[in-house]
Scaffold this motif. Structure first.
Motif, PDB file in Angstrom:
ATOM      1  N   MET A  16      -6.536   2.864  -9.168  1.00 42.07           N
ATOM      2  CA  MET A  16      -5.132   3.407  -9.599  1.00 42.07           C
ATOM      3  C   MET A  16      -5.262   3.808 -11.139  1.00 42.07           C
ATOM      4  O   MET A  16      -5.716   2.971 -11.925  1.00 42.07           O
ATOM      5  CB  MET A  16      -4.006   2.415  -9.270  1.00 42.07           C
ATOM      6  CG  MET A  16      -2.705   3.122  -8.634  1.00 42.07           C
ATOM      7  SD  MET A  16      -1.789   1.760  -8.211  1.00 42.07           S
ATOM      8  CE  MET A  16      -1.799   0.669  -9.559  1.00 42.07           C
ATOM      9  N   ILE A  29       0.750  -1.266  -0.009  1.00 41.91           N
ATOM     10  CA  ILE A  29      -0.037   0.199   0.011  1.00 41.91           C
ATOM     11  C   ILE A  29       0.670   1.219  -0.177  1.00 41.91           C
ATOM     12  O   ILE A  29       0.669   2.256  -0.605  1.00 41.91           O
ATOM     13  CB  ILE A  29      -0.993  -0.109   1.309  1.00 41.91           C
ATOM     14  CG1 ILE A  29      -1.883  -1.211   0.958  1.00 41.91           C
ATOM     15  CG2 ILE A  29      -1.662   1.142   1.377  1.00 41.91           C
ATOM     16  CD1 ILE A  29      -3.005  -1.090   2.143  1.00 41.91           C
ATOM     17  N   SER A  65       3.644   1.665  -1.303  1.00 37.09           N
ATOM     18  CA  SER A  65       4.449   1.649  -2.488  1.00 37.09           C
ATOM     19  C   SER A  65       3.448   2.240  -3.352  1.00 37.09           C
ATOM     20  O   SER A  65       3.829   3.027  -4.597  1.00 37.09           O
ATOM     21  CB  SER A  65       5.142   0.368  -3.034  1.00 37.09           C
ATOM     22  OG  SER A  65       3.998  -0.443  -3.152  1.00 37.09           O
ATOM     23  N   MET A  66       2.445   1.902  -3.296  1.00 36.23           N
ATOM     24  CA  MET A  66       1.218   2.458  -4.277  1.00 36.23           C
ATOM     25  C   MET A  66       0.866   3.835  -4.031  1.00 36.23           C
ATOM     26  O   MET A  66       0.473   4.537  -5.078  1.00 36.23           O
ATOM     27  CB  MET A  66       0.034   1.623  -4.237  1.00 36.23           C
ATOM     28  CG  MET A  66       0.133   0.249  -4.884  1.00 36.23           C
ATOM     29  SD  MET A  66      -1.102  -0.693  -4.732  1.00 36.23           S
ATOM     30  CE  MET A  66      -2.299   0.063  -5.838  1.00 36.23           C
ATOM     31  N   SER A  67       1.020   4.437  -2.841  1.00 32.11           N
ATOM     32  CA  SER A  67       0.619   5.692  -2.777  1.00 32.11           C
ATOM     33  C   SER A  67       1.862   6.325  -2.245  1.00 32.11           C
ATOM     34  O   SER A  67       1.382   6.821  -0.949  1.00 32.11           O
ATOM     35  CB  SER A  67      -0.656   5.943  -2.548  1.00 32.11           C
ATOM     36  OG  SER A  67      -0.805   5.063  -1.207  1.00 32.11           O
ATOM     37  N   TYR A 114       3.023   9.504   1.618  1.00 31.67           N
ATOM     38  CA  TYR A 114       3.431   8.834   2.882  1.00 31.67           C
ATOM     39  C   TYR A 114       5.040   8.858   2.815  1.00 31.67           C
ATOM     40  O   TYR A 114       5.666   7.974   2.251  1.00 31.67           O
ATOM     41  CB  TYR A 114       3.165   7.454   2.512  1.00 31.67           C
ATOM     42  CG  TYR A 114       1.677   6.894   2.360  1.00 31.67           C
ATOM     43  CD1 TYR A 114       1.267   6.007   1.223  1.00 31.67           C
ATOM     44  CD2 TYR A 114       0.619   7.708   2.898  1.00 31.67           C
ATOM     45  CE1 TYR A 114      -0.072   5.871   1.170  1.00 31.67           C
ATOM     46  CE2 TYR A 114      -0.697   7.612   2.626  1.00 31.67           C
ATOM     47  CZ  TYR A 114      -0.889   6.535   1.780  1.00 31.67           C
ATOM     48  OH  TYR A 114      -2.120   6.452   1.816  1.00 31.67           O
ATOM     49  N   ILE A 161       3.674  -2.440  -9.654  1.00 35.35           N
ATOM     50  CA  ILE A 161       2.682  -3.117  -8.867  1.00 35.35           C
ATOM     51  C   ILE A 161       2.104  -4.216  -9.437  1.00 35.35           C
ATOM     52  O   ILE A 161       2.124  -5.243  -8.757  1.00 35.35           O
ATOM     53  CB  ILE A 161       1.599  -1.836  -8.286  1.00 35.35           C
ATOM     54  CG1 ILE A 161       2.249  -0.899  -7.363  1.00 35.35           C
ATOM     55  CG2 ILE A 161       0.586  -2.736  -7.516  1.00 35.35           C
ATOM     56  CD1 ILE A 161       3.006  -1.334  -6.425  1.00 35.35           C
ATOM     57  N   MET A 187      -4.100   8.439  -3.152  1.00 35.35           N
ATOM     58  CA  MET A 187      -5.136   7.869  -2.065  1.00 35.35           C
ATOM     59  C   MET A 187      -4.457   8.234  -0.700  1.00 35.35           C
ATOM     60  O   MET A 187      -3.533   8.279  -0.496  1.00 35.35           O
ATOM     61  CB  MET A 187      -4.828   6.464  -2.272  1.00 35.35           C
ATOM     62  CG  MET A 187      -5.422   5.797  -3.494  1.00 35.35           C
ATOM     63  SD  MET A 187      -7.349   6.325  -3.620  1.00 35.35           S
ATOM     64  CE  MET A 187      -7.881   5.004  -2.485  1.00 35.35           C
ATOM     65  N   LEU A 247      -1.275   8.587  -8.181  1.00 35.35           N
ATOM     66  CA  LEU A 247      -1.742   7.919  -6.927  1.00 35.35           C
ATOM     67  C   LEU A 247      -2.083   9.163  -5.967  1.00 35.35           C
ATOM     68  O   LEU A 247      -0.864   9.520  -5.175  1.00 35.35           O
ATOM     69  CB  LEU A 247      -0.997   6.788  -6.136  1.00 35.35           C
ATOM     70  CG  LEU A 247      -0.323   5.961  -7.564  1.00 35.35           C
ATOM     71  CD1 LEU A 247       0.511   5.081  -7.240  1.00 35.35           C
ATOM     72  CD2 LEU A 247      -1.628   5.182  -8.115  1.00 35.35           C
ATOM     73  N   LEU A 250      -6.100  -2.409  -0.020  1.00 40.92           N
ATOM     74  CA  LEU A 250      -5.130  -2.315  -1.139  1.00 40.92           C
ATOM     75  C   LEU A 250      -5.881  -2.981  -2.403  1.00 40.92           C
ATOM     76  O   LEU A 250      -5.685  -2.195  -3.389  1.00 40.92           O
ATOM     77  CB  LEU A 250      -4.262  -3.675  -0.810  1.00 40.92           C
ATOM     78  CG  LEU A 250      -3.454  -4.078  -2.075  1.00 40.92           C
ATOM     79  CD1 LEU A 250      -2.371  -2.779  -2.322  1.00 40.92           C
ATOM     80  CD2 LEU A 250      -2.542  -5.357  -1.514  1.00 40.92           C
ATOM     81  N   GLY A 259       4.290   3.541 -11.872  1.00 41.51           N
ATOM     82  CA  GLY A 259       3.864   2.691 -10.601  1.00 41.51           C
ATOM     83  C   GLY A 259       3.018   1.576 -10.350  1.00 41.51           C
ATOM     84  O   GLY A 259       3.281   0.523  -9.974  1.00 41.51           O
ATOM     85  N   PHE A 277       5.424   8.440  -7.934  1.00 37.06           N
ATOM     86  CA  PHE A 277       4.129   7.915  -8.167  1.00 37.06           C
ATOM     87  C   PHE A 277       3.301   9.290  -8.039  1.00 37.06           C
ATOM     88  O   PHE A 277       1.984   9.024  -8.138  1.00 37.06           O
ATOM     89  CB  PHE A 277       3.566   6.949  -7.276  1.00 37.06           C
ATOM     90  CG  PHE A 277       4.222   5.741  -7.213  1.00 37.06           C
ATOM     91  CD1 PHE A 277       4.960   5.189  -6.224  1.00 37.06           C
ATOM     92  CD2 PHE A 277       4.234   4.969  -8.452  1.00 37.06           C
ATOM     93  CE1 PHE A 277       5.470   3.843  -6.246  1.00 37.06           C
ATOM     94  CE2 PHE A 277       4.946   3.821  -8.640  1.00 37.06           C
ATOM     95  CZ  PHE A 277       5.637   3.475  -7.398  1.00 37.06           C
ATOM     96  N   LEU A 287      -7.187   0.397  -3.576  1.00 32.65           N
ATOM     97  CA  LEU A 287      -6.284   1.286  -4.207  1.00 32.65           C
ATOM     98  C   LEU A 287      -6.136   0.655  -5.606  1.00 32.65           C
ATOM     99  O   LEU A 287      -5.758   1.331  -6.529  1.00 32.65           O
ATOM    100  CB  LEU A 287      -5.030   0.936  -3.548  1.00 32.65           C
ATOM    101  CG  LEU A 287      -4.163   2.335  -3.348  1.00 32.65           C
ATOM    102  CD1 LEU A 287      -4.775   3.571  -2.932  1.00 32.65           C
ATOM    103  CD2 LEU A 287      -2.908   2.002  -2.424  1.00 32.65           C
TER     104      LEU A 287
END
Lengths: 294, 89
Positions: free
Chosen positions: B73, A191, A193-195, A199, B83, A224, A222, B66, B79, A218, B69
């Motif tokens: 996305m 999570i 790494s996705m946003s 963070y 992923i 989020m 992203l 997750l 990114g 990102f 997300l």
């Protein structure tokens, strides 16, 4: 007084006047009555034939925090002789009884299932042939609590009920907890790494200088929300592929990396996660904009 | 795992159990702050219980997030590519 407690479970059928039942304990915690269980059960013989052998199952209802009265157990049988072995296990009025004539011993449960830390009492029934001195009784109470907790844990941990033996169960539990921790940490890293925009981590001084910019990698997509990490690290965006070619950090060689996060949970990462390539990729991906601080 | 957990006779010694218990204690988050020499087994087990439950909740929560997300996305961002490749492998 015959009390019928419909929700709680104890039927008390006793003549009210006979003073001899020191071991008469009622379990009426929802009633406001105080049980006059006399503690000095020197020779408490319950002689009343009107006593039916209603061995009441103690209802393990959740402990009422405001229950003013003490919870006591009713131990009556037709011909039970209640011994006077009073144990001193953190209670004032407790009485053990030996079941003389009852063939099966499971009809009365123990009321040790509640957490009697503050004000409850632990009532234990000594079975036939068991010692009744206070030490062993206390020991038995403790053992029973422990085994009850182990049973609960066995119910929680999948696959644990086939295992018998304390050590094996503990082993299973340890494995399970570790795997759960790994899972949690892996998920949270995904999570994160996705946003990564929001963070950011407080960057360490350890040489993550040129990779502080990866925080924005990102950035385009992203956004989020998610209170996983502490604060955002604004940075110009860079191509992601650059990061994978960078030299790995010293932290990747570390045995364990832990970073505490804003919500207070700590994820302990161990390099023994068994997905090497994937993990490394993720490592490089994630660590390039995260730092490790211990 | 380490061998010698139970001796060949089938007797599980007290020490092994204690070792297991201390291992478990080391895993628990609540015992990390202070130097906890005291390890009341009952409390330990109870804490393990609640910890496992909270871990369950956390895993569920994280998985939900997750999946959300992933669904929202942007599919074109680099990114996302990474992923996806991670999740695919």
């Amino acid at each position: 007084m015959a009390d019928f407690s419909p929700n709680n479970s104890l039927l008390l059928k006793m003549p009210s006047h006979s003073p001899n039942f020191s071991s008469l304990l009622f379990y009426g915690q929802n009633h406001g009555e105080a049980a006059p269980a006399n503690a000095n059960a020197a020779a408490a013989m319950v002689e009343n034939a009107s006593l039916e052998s209603s061995s009441a199952v103690v209802d393990t209802s959740p402990q009422d925090s405001a229950s003013p009265m003490e919870r006591k157990r009713k131990t009556t049988e037709d011909s039970a002789t209640l011994s006077s072995a009073q144990s001193k296990v953190d209670c004032k009025q407790e009485s053990k009884s030996k079941r003389g004539k009852r063939p099966h011993k499971e009809t009365e449960e123990k009321s040790t299932t509640q957490d009697e830390a503050t004000k409850g009492y632990i009532h234990v029934r000594a079975r036939r042939g068991q010692a009744t001195d206070s030490h062993s009784l206390a020991e038995r109470v403790r053992r029973e609590r422990i085994s009850e907790r182990m049973r609960m844990l066995q119910a929680l941990v999948p696959g644990c009920d086939k295992v018998t033996g304390k050590a094996l169960i503990l082993d299973e539990i340890i494995n399970y907890v570790q795997s759960l921790q790994n899972q949690v940490e892996f998920l949270s890293m995904r999570i994160a790494s996705m946003s990564p925009v929001l963070y950011g981590f407080g960057l360490d001084s350890d040489g993550l200088h040129d990779h502080a910019q990866m925080g924005g990698m990102f950035q385009e997509a992203l956004a989020m929300p998610g209170p996983v990490m502490s604060q955002a690290s604004p940075a110009p965006s860079q191509a992601i592929m650059d990061t994978t070619s960078t030299t790995p950090y010293s932290l990747q060689g570390q045995g364990s990396i832990s970073f505490s996060q804003e919500n207070g949970s700590t994820y302990l990462m161990q390099q023994a996660v068994g997905e090497p390539t994937r993990q490394e990729l993720l490592n490089q991906l994630v660590f390039n904009n995260m730092c490790s601080f211990q | 795992m380490s061998s010698g957990r139970s001796s060949s006779r089938g007797n599980i010694s007290e020490d092994e159990i204690n070792e297991l218990i201390s291992k478990l204690q080391a895993l628990l988050p609540s015992s990390r702050r202070r130097g906890s020499g005291q390890a009341s087994t009952t409390k330990l087990l109870k804490e393990t219980c609640s910890y496992i439950k909270s871990l369950h909740r956390e895993v569920d929560d994280l998985s939900d997030r997750l999946s959300d997300l992933m669904s929202t996305m942007d599919h074109n961002s680099p990114g996302a590519e990474i992923i996806r490749s991670i999740l695919r492998s």
